[in-house]
Enzyme design. Structure first.
Site, PDB file in Angstrom:
ATOM      1  CD  GLU A 104      -2.992  -1.168   2.186  1.00 30.44           C
ATOM      2  OE1 GLU A 104      -4.182  -1.331   1.914  1.00 30.44           O
ATOM      3  OE2 GLU A 104      -2.578  -1.097   3.357  1.00 30.44           O
ATOM      4  CB  CYS A 117       2.840   7.348   3.672  1.00 29.25           C
ATOM      5  SG  CYS A 117       3.293   6.049   4.817  1.00 29.25           S
ATOM      6  CB  CYS A 124       6.708  -5.721   8.419  1.00 28.53           C
ATOM      7  SG  CYS A 124       8.093  -5.007   9.348  1.00 28.53           S
ATOM      8  CB  CYS A 128       5.898  -3.686  16.073  1.00 31.31           C
ATOM      9  SG  CYS A 128       7.616  -3.316  15.619  1.00 31.31           S
ATOM     10  CB  CYS A 131       2.529  -2.648  13.639  1.00 26.70           C
ATOM     11  SG  CYS A 131       2.593  -2.161  11.890  1.00 26.70           S
ATOM     12  CD  GLU A 178      13.086  -1.172   9.814  1.00 21.78           C
ATOM     13  OE1 GLU A 178      12.233  -0.782  10.617  1.00 21.78           O
ATOM     14  OE2 GLU A 178      14.019  -0.426   9.420  1.00 21.78           O
ATOM     15  CB  SER A 209       9.968   5.718   9.759  1.00 20.27           C
ATOM     16  OG  SER A 209       9.583   5.325  11.057  1.00 20.27           O
ATOM     17  CB  CYS A 351       0.501   5.428  11.741  1.00 21.55           C
ATOM     18  SG  CYS A 351       0.843   7.103  11.334  1.00 21.55           S
TER      19      CYS A 351
HETATM   20  N1  SAH Z   1       8.999  -0.224  10.098  1.00 26.18           N
HETATM   21  C1  SAH Z   1       9.282   1.191  10.136  1.00 26.18           C
HETATM   22  C2  SAH Z   1       8.404   1.970   9.184  1.00 26.18           C
HETATM   23  C3  SAH Z   1       6.946   2.003   9.577  1.00 26.18           C
HETATM   24  S1  SAH Z   1       6.557   3.629   9.992  1.00 26.18           S
HETATM   25  C4  SAH Z   1       9.169   1.674  11.566  1.00 26.18           C
HETATM   26  O1  SAH Z   1       8.819   0.886  12.425  1.00 26.18           O
HETATM   27  O2  SAH Z   1       9.499   2.822  11.832  1.00 26.18           O
HETATM   28  C5  SAH Z   1       4.977   3.480  10.664  1.00 26.18           C
HETATM   29  C6  SAH Z   1       4.878   4.108  12.034  1.00 26.18           C
HETATM   30  O3  SAH Z   1       3.570   3.858  12.559  1.00 26.18           O
HETATM   31  C7  SAH Z   1       5.871   3.504  12.996  1.00 26.18           C
HETATM   32  O4  SAH Z   1       6.312   4.442  13.926  1.00 26.18           O
HETATM   33  C8  SAH Z   1       4.991   2.484  13.679  1.00 26.18           C
HETATM   34  O5  SAH Z   1       5.527   2.084  14.894  1.00 26.18           O
HETATM   35  C9  SAH Z   1       3.692   3.220  13.805  1.00 26.18           C
HETATM   36  N2  SAH Z   1       2.561   2.343  14.024  1.00 26.18           N
HETATM   37  C10 SAH Z   1       2.491   1.016  13.784  1.00 26.18           C
HETATM   38  N3  SAH Z   1       1.298   0.533  14.121  1.00 26.18           N
HETATM   39  C11 SAH Z   1       0.568   1.572  14.573  1.00 26.18           C
HETATM   40  C12 SAH Z   1      -0.769   1.705  15.019  1.00 26.18           C
HETATM   41  N4  SAH Z   1      -1.582   0.670  15.056  1.00 26.18           N
HETATM   42  N5  SAH Z   1      -1.180   2.930  15.395  1.00 26.18           N
HETATM   43  C13 SAH Z   1      -0.355   3.990  15.301  1.00 26.18           C
HETATM   44  N6  SAH Z   1       0.905   3.932  14.869  1.00 26.18           N
HETATM   45  C14 SAH Z   1       1.370   2.729  14.511  1.00 26.18           C
END
Ligand code: SAH
Length: 375
Positions: A104, A117, A124, A128, A131, A178, A209, A351
């Site tokens: 996406e 974005c 991934c 986490c 996420c 990532e 990021s 996000c």
């Molecule tokens: N993998 C990279 C790039 C993803 S950036 C990273 O972790 O930085 C996407 C951002 O949204 C990251 O900061 C991630 O931690 C955050 N994120 C992930 N799941 C989320 C959620 N459910 N609600 C809000 N932010 C979230």
């Protein structure tokens, strides 16, 4: 003059996708076809300044060269599977990676800028816990052409006209995946975003990021100078181990040392620390104070992200008042902090809500560095 004949599928598969080549790579490619390096500049002008993806339309290239290019090269963006628009103007596209995989891309319009974005991987591997992308597992890295192709395609979809005002002013690698686990494709792709013959974006308007792949942050400091964002999400290792499991390999102290090194090396302004606000998990005033102790006096700013829920999640978003209080604790201690406005929620474009479609799931578990990272 007749146009080049339509390619068969087999021919297409063998062609070099020019969208993934940095300027030196494109120069080497045109040289390999027996042409002069300045042809690479002409090609970039057509591709990036004029938004042309049809080699036959590049009329100032010699006819023979164009014919040869038509045989060996192509300009191919990812194919759009679906396109959606949210009530707030945010747009999301599902793009095809192959017959069963998709990823996406999201465009977020604001009054003073337009942010695209983009994704760096299909799925991934980092797992986490908050996420949605993590729930999908990991399928594969995107190629440099697929990463650059997202920006090219979005410009076209958003109606960018050559010579007109920019529609995409900022690009963030905050979509699926990532980015530092796909270093080999992400770094050249960012070079093309910054190249003045490419998308000509300023390095402060391209943000990578990462969840915190420490060795790759040091390597990035040698090879790139884009803005850095780090998904911190917790002020101590015990909690961060649960939320961002890569922390078990690279704990907070090591991660922060890498961040300060990056800023020193790159003469950067500050690292943005993303911090998702999870009710009752990481949002207390004491945790805000602990976070301030980590960051105060360093080139850091904190971006608090209200948690975006997705089906099956055990987390809840912190109430607005709790988020504001957390921000104020940081500000009072001299740590710059902002709250990210949630966009595109009604189309699951916020996000952490990007899931794409990962059907042939190769489950890659976090265990050793080698399993999740390719350099
Ligand atoms: N993998 C990279 C790039 C993803 S950036 C990273 O972790 O930085 C996407 C951002 O949204 C990251 O900061 C991630 O931690 C955050 N994120 C992930 N799941 C989320 C959620 N459910 N609600 C809000 N932010 C979230």
């Amino acid at each position: 003059m007749t146009a080049a004949p339509l390619a068969t599928l087999a021919e297409t598969a063998e062609r070099v996708n020019l969208l993934g080549l940095t300027r030196p790579e494109l120069e080497a490619f045109v040289a390999s076809l027996g042409s002069k390096p300045f042809r690479a500049r002409q090609l970039m002008h057509w591709m990036y300044k004029r938004g042309v993806d049809d080699l036959a339309a590049m009329t100032d290239l010699a006819r023979d060269f164009r014919a040869l290019l038509g045989e060996r090269a192509e300009i191919r963006t990812p194919e759009i599977v679906t396109a959606q628009q949210a009530g707030d103007g945010t747009r999301k596209w599902l793009l095809r990676a192959d017959s069963s995989q998709a990823f996406e891309m999201v465009y977020i319009p604001e009054t003073d800028r337009g942010t695209l974005c983009i994704s760096s991987q299909v799925g991934c591997a980092l797992d986490c816990s908050f996420c949605a992308t993590a729930q999908q597992g990991f399928n594969r890295n995107l190629t440099a052409a697929e990463i650059v192709g997202q920006v090219w395609l979005a410009n076209r979809e958003l109606g960018y006209a050559p010579g007109g005002d920019r529609i995409i002013t900022n690009v963030v690698l905050m979509g699926m995946g990532e980015p530092l686990a796909n270093f080999r494709s992400v770094v050249p792709a960012m070079r093309i975003l910054l190249d003045d013959l490419g998308f000509d974006l300023s390095r402060r308007r391209v943000t990578l990021s990462t969840s915190g792949l420490v060795p790759q942050i040091y390597k990035l400091a040698e090879e790139s100078n884009v803005a850095l964002a780090v998904s911190l999400h917790a002020p101590d290792d015990e909690l961060r181990n649960q939320l961002v499991p890569i922390n078990r390999l690279h704990p907070i102290a090591e991660l922060l040392a890498a961040c300060w090194h990056y800023i020193d090396e790159q003469n950067g302004r500050s690292v943005t620390f993303e911090y998702v606000m999870l009710e009752g998990v990481n949002d207390s005033p004491a945790q805000a104070r602990a976070l301030a102790r980590l960051l105060a006096g360093h080139p850091a700013k904190v971006n608090l992200i209200p948690f975006n829920p997705f089906p099956g999640t055990r987390y809840r978003r912190s109430p607005d008042a709790v988020i504001a209080a957390f921000r104020d604790e940081l500000l009072q201690r001299g740590v710059m902090a902002t709250v990210r406005r949630t966009r595109g929620e009604d189309i699951d474009a916020a996000c952490g809500q990007l899931v794409g479609r990962v059907i042939d799931r190769t489950t890659v578990r976090l265990g050793s560095r080698g399993q999740v990272v390719q350099i």
